[in-house]
Write an enzyme that holds these catalytic residues in place. Structure first.
Site, mmCIF file in Angstrom:
data_model
loop_
_atom_site.group_PDB
_atom_site.id
_atom_site.type_symbol
_atom_site.label_atom_id
_atom_site.label_comp_id
_atom_site.label_asym_id
_atom_site.label_seq_id
_atom_site.Cartn_x
_atom_site.Cartn_y
_atom_site.Cartn_z
ATOM 1 N N GLU A 153 -5.942 2.282 -25.867
ATOM 2 C CA GLU A 153 -4.960 2.388 -24.779
ATOM 3 C C GLU A 153 -4.095 1.144 -24.588
ATOM 4 O OE1 GLU A 153 -7.206 3.693 -21.346
ATOM 5 O OE2 GLU A 153 -7.805 5.547 -22.334
ATOM 6 N N ASN A 193 -6.729 3.968 -30.702
ATOM 7 C CA ASN A 193 -7.065 5.167 -29.939
ATOM 8 C C ASN A 193 -6.265 5.188 -28.633
ATOM 9 O OD1 ASN A 193 -9.020 7.431 -29.746
ATOM 10 N ND2 ASN A 193 -9.844 6.324 -27.971
ATOM 11 N N HIS A 229 -7.423 14.469 -23.941
ATOM 12 C CA HIS A 229 -7.943 14.966 -22.665
ATOM 13 C C HIS A 229 -6.882 15.939 -22.142
ATOM 14 C CE1 HIS A 229 -11.234 12.110 -22.452
ATOM 15 N NE2 HIS A 229 -10.404 11.131 -22.753
ATOM 16 N N GLU A 259 -11.527 12.433 -28.093
ATOM 17 C CA GLU A 259 -12.098 12.578 -26.740
ATOM 18 C C GLU A 259 -11.693 13.911 -26.138
ATOM 19 O OE1 GLU A 259 -11.379 9.166 -24.207
ATOM 20 O OE2 GLU A 259 -11.511 7.764 -25.877
#
Ligand code: XIL
Length: 674
Positions: A153, A193, A229, A259
């Site tokens: 992130e 990621n 997500h 994820e």
């Protein structure tokens, strides 16, 4: 179908009527194994010993990642204290149950330890803190982690996130983290990621530009993780996701879904569960379209082990098992995709090309001084330019090895929007008498600048003739035809940081037709049509986003039955296989030409296949055979690197010996000639 109870069910309260779900169909784990997919889940190791948790985990997944316990605040709570206890449980549980582990996550702005966030660090201090952390954590699990989310992130909107690391170190912290992680665990795949990057958009564009730059700078990054997500409140375009994944794959990167969860507004209804099942199924199908998407991880084993309820108000039911670890429609959606694979997309022009890989670009560095074009490579005139060999004879598509009749090297530098080139040439007979200019001894250069194709040709001793370019260009030869210095003013300004399509070729005709045309890349002599170019990078930094590296022509493995591995090569046995040269000496980055004289080494190779077996041969010419070094890679050896469907394998055969035992061993035989 249960799904209403959303609070966690402690093990002691789980009623006896709930047991680990199985039915007549394959478990998700069996179905994933059959596809070679790392199918994982974010875990809470404290629950491994709960029968429903542990049983559901090992029954359905062949991989896992740490939901929280490898994060900085848990694993490194004080500067001089690490707590590996829970992370170790994951590694041990995985080993006991034959599962792969993804490490999550090393450098992230959240869930950092207080001692890190509460200190005023100098830049050097924070780099040192990062180094200690990375070496301690990645170092401890060296060889045991399939992939690390090295940086998590780091993008906010379409800019770098103003995290502690960014503010104190600058954006270079990202490259540093990857380099350190690679040093600490050279076997692990290293990923960037992030969330909100699954489809095309401003944030994934920013991620693309960032990882592209990392790749161009030689940073060891192997893939991107798309967290994914998903909220059922928002529409989702699988086509946009597919196109987005394809562009990262085209960079040569792996793309994992790291994820995945699909949250819905509560209360749960059957309609919502059906839509959720469809979303899970299509996410899995999209992943399976890409051999390089070999990891699919769900963020939470069941609805009683999911972060959604305590993070997003009014949302829940995001995983594929309900609060009692019984399968939801989403479980069956995932299974259907795993069993059937992605629907065929034959003939779809937008279907991603995933099997071809870009090779690193050639480099044109910025010239300190403009070279003088006089046919003499003056002292220091070309200093800083990399010397590359010419060696793929594209005129001979079955045997591209050196003909012995001609040889050459080349170097390119630039200044402003002018490219300067240096060719050295060894050819015993110079012939320029053919009526068709391309049939002569020539030097040709090929560019593709943003879709504008340029080809130039110079006959030995003469200036450039325009082939498809009117722009200013000059070529000056030495009298003996051994050196050519040239310049081309390119139809573009601001070359710094740009990648263009590129090729360069040296032709040989001794009076009875051309026998060779040597290029620095593999191919079939079709660059003059504007295709199958390599890429050239104008080294430098500029805000200009670099374009994608070109993909050069793939090497071919012939279909061939009946090869015996005995060290005796015969043309009959190897039949239609193509022979390729070994060309680039990657141990010497300033001059990649094969060594001559006292360190003489040359060779060729070819490959063939039969069923699921790859066959290969190497012809090696080396005056001294040495295999006495303690580190096996330091010896005379042949190494083979294969990435089949995202599974990387490296193999080594020391000269005269059998395959060495390496982690990625398959069934192998090797034999050398005496
Ligand atoms: C979440 C965990 O699931 C929670 O338990 C924790 O409280 C916060 O972090 N992106 C990531 C994950 O990379 O590490 C986050 O995990 C979810 C979002």
């Amino acid at each position: 179908m249960s799904g209403a109870g959303l609070t966690e069910v402690p093990a002691t309260e789980v009623k006896a009527e709930y047991s680990v779900f199985t039915d007549d169909g394959p478990s998700l784990r069996e179905a994933a194994d059959a596809r070679g997919l790392n199918f994982g889940v974010a875990v809470i190791p404290g629950r491994f010993r709960q029968p429903l948790y542990g049983g559901t985990l090992i029954g359905n997944f062949n991989s896992m990642t740490a939901e929280n316990v490898m994060k900085w605040q848990t694993i490194h709570p004080e500067r001089n204290r690490y707590d590996f206890s829970e992370a170790d449980q994951i590694i041990d549980f995985a080993a006991e149950n034959g599962m792969t582990v993804r490490g999550h996550t090393i450098i992230w702005h959240n869930q950092l330890a207080k001692w890190v966030t509460d200190t005023q660090w100098s830049r050097d201090e924070l780099i040192e803190v990062m180094r200690e952390h990375i070496f301690a954590v990645a170092g401890r699990y060296k060889g045991k982690i399939l992939a690390w989310d090295v940086v998590n992130e780091a993008i906010d909107g379409s800019n770098y996130r103003k995290s502690l690391f960014y503010n104190v170190i600058g954006p270079e912290y990202i490259a540093m983290a990857f380099r350190m992680a690679h040093e600490a665990d050279p076997q692990a795949r290293l990923y960037y990621n992030d969330y909100g990057v699954s489809g095309l958009g401003a944030k994934s564009d920013a991620m693309y530009a960032m990882v592209k730059e990392l790749l161009d700078d030689g940073v060891p990054i192997h893939g991107v993780g798309l967290q994914t997500h998903m909220s059922m409140q928002w529409d989702f375009s699988y086509d946009s996701m597919r196109r987005n994944m394809a562009r990262f794959v085209d960079l040569g990167l792996k793309v994992d879904l790291t994820e995945v969860d699909v949250r819905m507004e509560l209360p749960v209804t059957n309609e919502k569960l059906a839509e959720q099942a469809d979303r899970y199924k299509r996410l899995m199908e999209t992943c399976l379209e890409f051999p390089t998407c070999d990891t699919f991880i769900i963020w939470g084993l069941s609805d009683s082990a999911s972060w959604i309820e305590y993070t997003f108000n009014g949302m829940g039911s995001a995983t594929i098992f309900d609060t009692h670890y019984q399968p939801k429609p989403a479980f069956f959606g995932v299974r259907e995709a795993l069993v059937n694979g992605p629907p065929a997309r034959d003939g779809d022009p937008d279907a991603p090309v995933v099997q071809r890989r870009a090779v690193p670009p050639f480099i044109a560095s910025e010239a300190a001084e403009v070279p003088v074009l006089d046919g003499a490579a003056g002292e220091d005139e070309w200093g800083g330019g990399i010397v590359y060999p010419l060696g793929f004879n594209q005129l001979s598509p079955r045997d591209l090895r050196d003909t012995g009749s001609v040889a050459g090297t080349w170097t390119a530098v630039y200044k402003g929007n002018t490219l300067y080139g240096l060719l050295t040439r060894e050819d015993d007979i110079t012939y320029t008498g053919d009526r068709s200019s391309w049939e002569n001894d020539t030097l040709e250069v090929f560019f593709d600048m943003n879709g504008t194709f340029v080809q130039l040709r110079t006959l030995i001793g003469q200036d450039f003739q325009a082939v498809s370019y009117e722009g200013p260009a000059r070529a000056v030869w030495s009298d003996d035809g051994r050196v050519c210095e040239f310049s081309v003013v390119l139809p573009d300004t601001g070359l710094a940081n740009m990648l263009c399509g590129w090729n360069i070729a040296l032709s040989d005709n001794d009076g009875s037709g051309r026998t060779a045309q040597l290029y620095p890349v593999n191919g079939i002599n079709d660059s003059y049509t504007g295709v199958n170019l390599g890429s050239l990078k104008f080294e430098g930094t500029s805000p200009r986003p670099p374009e994608a590296a070109r993909i050069t022509y793939p090497f071919k493995a012939a279909a061939r039955a009946g090869i015996t591995v005995d060290g005796n090569w015969s043309a009959a046995e190897w039949g239609n296989t193509v022979s390729y040269p070994f060309l680039f000496n990657q141990l010497n980055p300033d001059n990649l030409c094969p060594p001559v004289d006292d360190a003489d080494l040359s060779g060729g190779w070819g490959i063939a296949w039969d069923g699921i077996t790859l066959y290969g041969y190497v012809h090696r010419r080396d005056d001294i055979t040495y295999t006495g070094a303690a580190d096996s890679w330091e010896n005379d050896c042949v190494e083979v690197f294969i990435d089949a469907a995202g599974t990387f394998a490296q193999h080594r055969i020391p000269a005269g010996k059998d395959w060495e035992d390496m982690p990625s061993a398959g069934v192998r035989t090797a034999a050398w000639s005496a």
